[in-house]
Design an enzyme around this catalytic site. Structure first.
Site, PDB file in Angstrom:
ATOM      1  N   ILE A  65     -25.389  -5.487  23.835  1.00 49.51           N
ATOM      2  CA  ILE A  65     -25.835  -6.377  24.926  1.00 49.51           C
ATOM      3  C   ILE A  65     -25.231  -5.931  26.260  1.00 49.51           C
ATOM      4  CG2 ILE A  65     -25.627  -8.764  25.796  1.00 49.51           C
ATOM      5  CD1 ILE A  65     -26.095  -9.678  22.846  1.00 49.51           C
ATOM      6  N   THR A 103       0.815  -1.220   0.000  1.00 46.75           N
ATOM      7  CA  THR A 103       0.000   0.000   0.000  1.00 46.75           C
ATOM      8  C   THR A 103       0.851   1.273   0.000  1.00 46.75           C
ATOM      9  OG1 THR A 103      -1.638  -1.219   1.272  1.00 46.75           O
ATOM     10  CG2 THR A 103      -1.863   1.174   1.269  1.00 46.75           C
ATOM     11  N   GLU A 138      -6.178  -5.790   3.743  1.00 51.50           N
ATOM     12  CA  GLU A 138      -6.029  -6.846   2.719  1.00 51.50           C
ATOM     13  C   GLU A 138      -7.203  -6.837   1.731  1.00 51.50           C
ATOM     14  OE1 GLU A 138      -4.241 -10.562   3.567  1.00 51.50           O
ATOM     15  OE2 GLU A 138      -3.325  -9.822   5.406  1.00 51.50           O
TER      16      GLU A 138
HETATM   17  C1  FAD Z   1      -4.072  -1.249  10.561  1.00 49.55           C
HETATM   18  C2  FAD Z   1      -3.724  -1.430   9.120  1.00 49.55           C
HETATM   19  C3  FAD Z   1      -2.728  -2.322   8.764  1.00 49.55           C
HETATM   20  C4  FAD Z   1      -2.357  -2.466   7.422  1.00 49.55           C
HETATM   21  N1  FAD Z   1      -1.298  -3.278   7.107  1.00 49.55           N
HETATM   22  C5  FAD Z   1      -0.833  -3.277   5.827  1.00 49.55           C
HETATM   23  C6  FAD Z   1       0.386  -3.973   5.504  1.00 49.55           C
HETATM   24  O1  FAD Z   1       1.023  -4.597   6.369  1.00 49.55           O
HETATM   25  N2  FAD Z   1       0.834  -3.890   4.225  1.00 49.55           N
HETATM   26  C7  FAD Z   1       0.179  -3.214   3.244  1.00 49.55           C
HETATM   27  O2  FAD Z   1       0.652  -3.201   2.125  1.00 49.55           O
HETATM   28  N3  FAD Z   1      -0.984  -2.553   3.529  1.00 49.55           N
HETATM   29  C8  FAD Z   1      -1.493  -2.556   4.790  1.00 49.55           C
HETATM   30  N4  FAD Z   1      -2.650  -1.867   5.084  1.00 49.55           N
HETATM   31  C9  FAD Z   1      -3.343  -1.122   4.028  1.00 49.55           C
HETATM   32  C10 FAD Z   1      -4.696  -1.683   3.627  1.00 49.55           C
HETATM   33  O3  FAD Z   1      -4.545  -2.872   2.905  1.00 49.55           O
HETATM   34  C11 FAD Z   1      -5.428  -0.572   2.837  1.00 49.55           C
HETATM   35  O4  FAD Z   1      -5.786   0.417   3.782  1.00 49.55           O
HETATM   36  C12 FAD Z   1      -6.641  -1.095   2.119  1.00 49.55           C
HETATM   37  O5  FAD Z   1      -6.267  -1.920   1.049  1.00 49.55           O
HETATM   38  C13 FAD Z   1      -7.534   0.052   1.575  1.00 49.55           C
HETATM   39  O6  FAD Z   1      -6.791   0.998   0.884  1.00 49.55           O
HETATM   40  P1  FAD Z   1      -6.979   2.571   1.204  1.00 49.55           P
HETATM   41  O7  FAD Z   1      -6.841   2.700   2.683  1.00 49.55           O
HETATM   42  O8  FAD Z   1      -6.074   3.351   0.376  1.00 49.55           O
HETATM   43  O9  FAD Z   1      -8.486   2.882   0.838  1.00 49.55           O
HETATM   44  P2  FAD Z   1      -9.031   3.341  -0.604  1.00 49.55           P
HETATM   45  O10 FAD Z   1      -8.528   2.405  -1.645  1.00 49.55           O
HETATM   46  O11 FAD Z   1      -8.756   4.786  -0.797  1.00 49.55           O
HETATM   47  O12 FAD Z   1     -10.581   3.122  -0.423  1.00 49.55           O
HETATM   48  C14 FAD Z   1     -11.451   4.103   0.123  1.00 49.55           C
HETATM   49  C15 FAD Z   1     -12.889   3.613  -0.081  1.00 49.55           C
HETATM   50  O13 FAD Z   1     -13.174   3.534  -1.499  1.00 49.55           O
HETATM   51  C16 FAD Z   1     -13.623   2.235  -1.806  1.00 49.55           C
HETATM   52  N5  FAD Z   1     -13.191   1.852  -3.153  1.00 49.55           N
HETATM   53  C17 FAD Z   1     -11.955   1.977  -3.699  1.00 49.55           C
HETATM   54  N6  FAD Z   1     -11.922   1.483  -4.935  1.00 49.55           N
HETATM   55  C18 FAD Z   1     -13.176   1.015  -5.186  1.00 49.55           C
HETATM   56  C19 FAD Z   1     -13.801   0.366  -6.300  1.00 49.55           C
HETATM   57  N7  FAD Z   1     -13.109   0.087  -7.418  1.00 49.55           N
HETATM   58  N8  FAD Z   1     -15.108   0.043  -6.207  1.00 49.55           N
HETATM   59  C20 FAD Z   1     -15.799   0.331  -5.072  1.00 49.55           C
HETATM   60  N9  FAD Z   1     -15.274   0.918  -3.998  1.00 49.55           N
HETATM   61  C21 FAD Z   1     -13.977   1.268  -4.047  1.00 49.55           C
HETATM   62  C22 FAD Z   1     -12.993   1.348  -0.754  1.00 49.55           C
HETATM   63  O14 FAD Z   1     -13.671   0.107  -0.634  1.00 49.55           O
HETATM   64  C23 FAD Z   1     -13.121   2.207   0.485  1.00 49.55           C
HETATM   65  O15 FAD Z   1     -14.411   2.101   1.005  1.00 49.55           O
HETATM   66  C24 FAD Z   1      -3.050  -1.735   6.418  1.00 49.55           C
HETATM   67  C25 FAD Z   1      -4.080  -0.869   6.783  1.00 49.55           C
HETATM   68  C26 FAD Z   1      -4.408  -0.681   8.102  1.00 49.55           C
HETATM   69  C27 FAD Z   1      -5.475   0.316   8.451  1.00 49.55           C
END
Ligand code: FAD
Length: 380
Positions: A337, A126, A363
């Site tokens: 609850i 990410t 993920e």
């Molecule tokens: C605590 C934590 C640990 C993590 N650990 C890791 C890690 O170890 N390694 C790593 O690589 N990543 C990690 N992540 C990242 C995580 O995988 C991403 O946050 C996740 O994939 C979502 O990406 P984003 O936050 O950029 O959200 P965005 O992609 O910006 O999404 C925002 C919203 O838009 C929606 N959306 C986006 N595209 C579409 C679409 N095509 N159709 C419909 N809806 C859509 C999403 O579902 C969401 O509701 C971690 C995240 C957190 C919070």
């Protein structure tokens, strides 16, 4: 068709449950407040094989199956979802990527240290501008003689500050789209690699999350993991496994929240009787018990198929989607609850409620799981 666990799996569940109750439960709230992964837990996890659950014994791993792995993650998550998240990222992302796509030299070099719990594994896909659309990443790896030079930044990386070994996904040929992306192994302390902002999170606070920055970070060419240009394709396969782990984590969290709610409902008296005797409460418990069983079956089925060598993109996403949303419902009902006591830190309900939200995001969000499932069923 036999839905029973083997005697060994029943013993495994009992062993991990006892470990989680003894070594994790007493510290859950302190670790949550401290917002730090407890590094002194690592050797204890390793002693039980939990830092190398599925990896071959030749590298020191416990050589267990994906179903066994689910049982382990489930039992840790039942007590502390944040510790389960760290164990899942270490096993299911970093180590799994190396074990699946590393060459013999790389496996010999990195896996034993990960499996023995000498270091925590991190996995960086990410970026700030590339989450769901991970292939839209900007981090680049440029070949210079016998080295690759990494430049860019990864966001939200579990163990980004404290991981000893990190798998990093970066662009190696911008003209080739997702076929121009490759994976690399980078060791903590490599010049040009540094930890950025540590995230101050809603939940999963005992699992360390931070940014990782690469500025002219030079690594030897032999730290390319898998074939050049295959990094993104391999990543999708790693995620097929990782999502089964998050599904198991969701089942475990839901089970913990459901048990806490059931126990409380038996004890709490209002209107002269335990609240468990009100049908409104009974239906919540019944619905959660049913959803948890359904989530567990989807999860174990995906795990079983993966153990048979099948590609489980559809099954992994279905399990992750259903189980994470079942867990959100279980955590929500657990707070409800508990009434007002669900809103304070003296009871476990509020922590499950905070931790659970990550499961419909990490993920791949629920929306992305639906997109993956739709592509699979429409054969696109
Ligand atoms: C605590 C934590 C640990 C993590 N650990 C890791 C890690 O170890 N390694 C790593 O690589 N990543 C990690 N992540 C990242 C995580 O995988 C991403 O946050 C996740 O994939 C979502 O990406 P984003 O936050 O950029 O959200 P965005 O992609 O910006 O999404 C925002 C919203 O838009 C929606 N959306 C986006 N595209 C579409 C679409 N095509 N159709 C419909 N809806 C859509 C999403 O579902 C969401 O509701 C971690 C995240 C957190 C919070």
């Amino acid at each position: 068709m036999d839905f029973r666990l083997s005697d060994e799996q029943i013993l495994l569940r009992q062993t991990v449950r006892e470990f989680a109750e003894a070594e994790i439960r007493p510290h859950v709230m302190a670790w949550d407040e401290a917002q730090q992964f407890p590094m002194d837990l690592l050797p204890k996890l390793a002693e039980l094989g939990l830092t190398g659950v599925q990896f071959p014994e030749e590298y020191g791993g416990a050589g267990m199956s994906t179903v066994d792995y689910c049982i382990c993650i489930e039992e840790i998550a039942r007590v502390c979802p944040a510790i389960a998240l760290s164990v899942a990222a270490h096993n299911g992302l970093c180590s799994a990527h190396i074990a699946r796509f590393g060459n013999d030299e790389q496996k010999k070099k990195y896996l034993p240290r990960l499996v023995r719990g000498e270091v925590l594994g991190a996995w960086g896909l990410t970026e700030a501008g590339a989450g769901s659309d991970a292939a839209g990443m900007r981090t680049v790896a440029t070949r210079q003689g016998a080295c690759w030079v990494l430049n860019g930044a990864k966001t939200f990386i579990t163990h980004g500050r404290i991981g000893g070994i990190m798998v990093v996904i970066a662009i190696t040929d911008r003209t080739k789209g997702h076929r121009g992306i490759s994976a690399f192994v980078v060791e903590h302390g490599t010049a040009g690699m540094s930890a950025g902002k540590k995230e101050n999170k809603l939940g999963m606070r005992a699992s360390d999350t931070s940014e990782v920055i690469f500025q002219n970070c030079r690594i030897p060419a032999d730290q390319l993991l898998g074939d050049e240009g295959q990094g993104f394709i391999n990543t999708l396969q790693v995620l097929d496994g990782g999502r089964i782990g998050i599904a198991a984590l969701s089942v475990g969290l839901a089970q913990g929240a459901y048990e806490a709610a059931r126990n409380y409902a038996r004890e709490r008296r209002q209107f002269g009787q335990p609240i468990a005797e009100f049908q409104a409460i009974q239906w919540k418990l019944a619905d959660n018990a049913t959803r948890i069983e359904a989530a567990r079956l989807l999860t174990y089925r995906a795990a079983y198929l993966r153990d048979q060598g099948a590609r489980t993109t559809r099954e992994s996403s279905m399990a992750k989607l259903f189980a994470s949303e079942a867990a959100v419902a279980a955590a929500d009902d657990c707070v409800q609850i508990h009434g007002g006591y669900g809103f304070v830190k003296d009871y476990p309900a509020e922590k499950y409620f905070r931790d659970v939200k990550l499961l419909t995001i990490g993920e791949g969000t629920s929306e992305i799981q639906r997109l993956v499932i739709a592509r699979q069923i429409l054969n696109q």
